[in-house]
Design an enzyme around this catalytic site. Structure first.
Site, mmCIF file in Angstrom:
data_model
loop_
_atom_site.group_PDB
_atom_site.id
_atom_site.type_symbol
_atom_site.label_atom_id
_atom_site.label_comp_id
_atom_site.label_asym_id
_atom_site.label_seq_id
_atom_site.Cartn_x
_atom_site.Cartn_y
_atom_site.Cartn_z
ATOM 1 N N LYS A 1 0.826 -1.219 0.000
ATOM 2 C CA LYS A 1 0.000 0.000 0.000
ATOM 3 C C LYS A 1 0.851 1.255 0.000
ATOM 4 O O LYS A 1 0.481 2.250 -0.602
ATOM 5 C CB LYS A 1 -0.996 -0.009 1.169
ATOM 6 C CG LYS A 1 -2.076 -1.059 0.958
ATOM 7 C CD LYS A 1 -3.346 -0.822 1.738
ATOM 8 C CE LYS A 1 -4.391 -1.857 1.311
ATOM 9 N NZ LYS A 1 -5.598 -1.849 2.102
ATOM 10 N N LYS B 1 -4.640 -10.669 -6.791
ATOM 11 C CA LYS B 1 -5.820 -10.807 -5.941
ATOM 12 C C LYS B 1 -6.875 -9.762 -6.342
ATOM 13 O O LYS B 1 -6.526 -8.614 -6.634
ATOM 14 C CB LYS B 1 -5.386 -10.550 -4.491
ATOM 15 C CG LYS B 1 -6.487 -10.611 -3.468
ATOM 16 C CD LYS B 1 -5.983 -10.153 -2.113
ATOM 17 C CE LYS B 1 -6.148 -8.656 -1.925
ATOM 18 N NZ LYS B 1 -7.090 -8.233 -0.901
ATOM 19 N N LYS C 1 -10.415 -4.115 -3.945
ATOM 20 C CA LYS C 1 -11.256 -2.930 -4.148
ATOM 21 C C LYS C 1 -10.465 -1.819 -4.820
ATOM 22 O O LYS C 1 -11.019 -1.014 -5.557
ATOM 23 C CB LYS C 1 -11.731 -2.392 -2.795
ATOM 24 C CG LYS C 1 -12.758 -3.243 -2.109
ATOM 25 C CD LYS C 1 -13.144 -2.577 -0.788
ATOM 26 C CE LYS C 1 -13.633 -3.557 0.216
ATOM 27 N NZ LYS C 1 -12.928 -3.525 1.494
HETATM 28 N N1 AQP Z 1 -9.608 -11.332 -3.371
HETATM 29 C C1 AQP Z 1 -9.964 -11.801 -2.197
HETATM 30 N N2 AQP Z 1 -10.192 -13.120 -2.034
HETATM 31 C C2 AQP Z 1 -10.576 -13.625 -0.829
HETATM 32 N N3 AQP Z 1 -10.766 -12.858 0.271
HETATM 33 C C3 AQP Z 1 -10.544 -11.531 0.145
HETATM 34 N N4 AQP Z 1 -10.649 -10.513 1.010
HETATM 35 C C4 AQP Z 1 -10.330 -9.363 0.400
HETATM 36 N N5 AQP Z 1 -10.006 -9.605 -0.880
HETATM 37 C C5 AQP Z 1 -10.144 -10.947 -1.071
HETATM 38 C C6 AQP Z 1 -11.073 -10.666 2.398
HETATM 39 O O1 AQP Z 1 -12.181 -9.803 2.608
HETATM 40 C C7 AQP Z 1 -12.165 -9.375 3.957
HETATM 41 C C8 AQP Z 1 -12.364 -7.909 4.023
HETATM 42 O O2 AQP Z 1 -11.353 -7.235 3.370
HETATM 43 P P1 AQP Z 1 -11.061 -5.721 3.751
HETATM 44 O O3 AQP Z 1 -11.979 -4.828 3.060
HETATM 45 O O4 AQP Z 1 -11.005 -5.532 5.196
HETATM 46 O O5 AQP Z 1 -9.610 -5.603 3.317
HETATM 47 P P2 AQP Z 1 -8.868 -5.621 2.004
HETATM 48 O O6 AQP Z 1 -8.054 -6.867 1.982
HETATM 49 O O7 AQP Z 1 -8.158 -4.335 2.041
HETATM 50 O O8 AQP Z 1 -9.961 -5.661 0.831
HETATM 51 P P3 AQP Z 1 -9.575 -5.449 -0.635
HETATM 52 O O9 AQP Z 1 -10.770 -5.542 -1.460
HETATM 53 O O10 AQP Z 1 -8.482 -6.348 -1.037
HETATM 54 O O11 AQP Z 1 -9.085 -3.972 -0.662
HETATM 55 P P4 AQP Z 1 -7.660 -3.351 -0.937
HETATM 56 O O12 AQP Z 1 -7.754 -2.856 -2.304
HETATM 57 O O13 AQP Z 1 -7.577 -2.261 0.063
HETATM 58 O O14 AQP Z 1 -6.587 -4.396 -0.775
HETATM 59 C C9 AQP Z 1 -10.845 -9.838 4.566
HETATM 60 O O15 AQP Z 1 -11.081 -10.980 5.363
HETATM 61 C C10 AQP Z 1 -10.016 -10.192 3.375
HETATM 62 O O16 AQP Z 1 -9.098 -11.231 3.661
#
Ligand code: AQP
Length: 327
Positions: free
Chosen positions: A114, A195, A198
């Protein structure tokens, strides 16, 4: 007393199918099992570590709370709350910073990723994120944390901090264990080696996408130049990802899907998968429309959730303060 289980999601964008299959699907099954004292929260503090607009943040927080409820988090079976309503999380975070090695935080993959992604905003919150996440869990003495694969490093860090705290100040914290789904890592539809995230919305399948958007995104998902529907994560990562999504939403085994599509092409397979996804989230989309008109009721659920969470966290934090010699 049932073992405590906790997990949170950041209100930092729309929920995608990775969030659902990696985490929320498990939240619902675990809640229904009746085996755990379930706590689920909107991780609004965590989401402030990325650039945000306050008005948009406010909408994202409510939207995520509505999504939780529309997907089936049931306030009679689980405690649903906003992280920022339970100040004990930040108190424990501060207490834990005193035993957190600086070097260990700087090696965290998410911090490195990040901070490279938002070079103009490498804030201290991004760096200390895992300490707050550890506090989110440890303040409830939670035994289980359902998360996707990307959060395992942070969870391991929380376990390390709990051990360290207990050996330094005396047994009080519980070492949490992860609970993962069969699809702990859903991949990006456009770049299937990455992966689904968002922060890369182009490759996301959002759970509140319209039927047309779902069909369009699945039909144009990256696959490969072969035509045979066969599971091979190494050589055919895009198709393997779609097969895992199909399997997770339909419960049809991957081997049976290979068999079912052995004489058919990718386009046929994708069309059917799109219908599976459209139907799977149809009920959610309808419920979401209804809950969007009941914001006051949603706030009531969140306030009641925070009240319950504060009682649990308050009792534990008093034990923790005592162990550290605070009066
Ligand atoms: N691609 C994924 N596959 C499986 N699990 C996932 N999680 C996130 N992406 C995947 C799981 O979703 C939960 C919530 O995620 P979060 O919003 O708290 O955190 P994050 O990992 O920051 O979500 P994103 O979508 O991946 O956002 P960014 O872009 O910020 O990296 C968690 O349990 C996570 O493991």
């Amino acid at each position: 007393m049932k073992p405590v289980l906790i997990s949170g999601i950041q209100p930092s964008g729309r929920l995608h199918i990775g969030n659902y299959l990696g985490a929320i699907k498990n939240f619902l099954e675990l809640q229904e099992s009746g085996k755990y004292e379930c706590l689920f929260f909107v991780a609004d503090w965590h989401s402030l570590t990325e650039n945000f607009d306050p008005k948009e943040k406010n909408e994202q927080i409510m939207d995520l709370a509505i999504n939780f409820i529309a997907l089936g988090i049931n306030p009679n079976l689980a405690t649903l709350f906003l992280q920022s309503h339970v100040l004990e999380h930040t108190e424990l975070m501060w207490l834990l910073t005193s035993i957190t090695p600086f070097g260990e935080l700087s090696r965290m993959t998410q911090f490195k990723d990040k901070s490279a992604r938002q070079e103009e905003n490498v804030n201290v919150g991004l760096f200390t994120y895992p300490v707050l996440m550890a506090a989110d869990i440890l303040v409830y003495k939670a035994a289980f944390v359902p998360v996707g694969e990307d959060q395992l490093q942070h969870l391991e860090f929380a376990r390390t901090l709990a051990r360290k705290f207990n050996s330094k100040f005396g047994e009080v914290l519980v070492e949490p264990k992860s609970l993962m789904t069969a699809t702990p890592k859903v991949m990006d539809l456009k770049e299937p080696k990455k992966k689904m995230s968002k922060s890369m919305p182009g490759g996301c399948l959002f759970i509140d996408d319209t039927e047309e958007e779902i069909r369009k995104k699945i039909m144009s998902a990256t696959t490969d130049s072969e035509t045979v529907v066969r599971y091979d994560d190494e050589k055919k990562p895009g198709l393997a990802n779609l097969l895992r999504i199909y399997n997770a939403l339909s419960s049809v085994a991957i081997a049976d899907l290979e068999n079912q599509y052995k004489d058919k092409n990718y386009s046929h397979f994708k069309k059917d998968l799109a219908e599976v996804v459209v139907n799977y989230f149809a009920d959610f989309r309808e419920k979401k429309m209804v809950w969007k008109k009941r914001e006051e009721e949603v706030m009531g659920i969140l306030n009641e959730g925070a009240r319950k969470a504060k009682i649990m966290a308050g009792k534990n934090i008093a034990d923790i303060r005592g162990k550290m010699g605070l009066v």
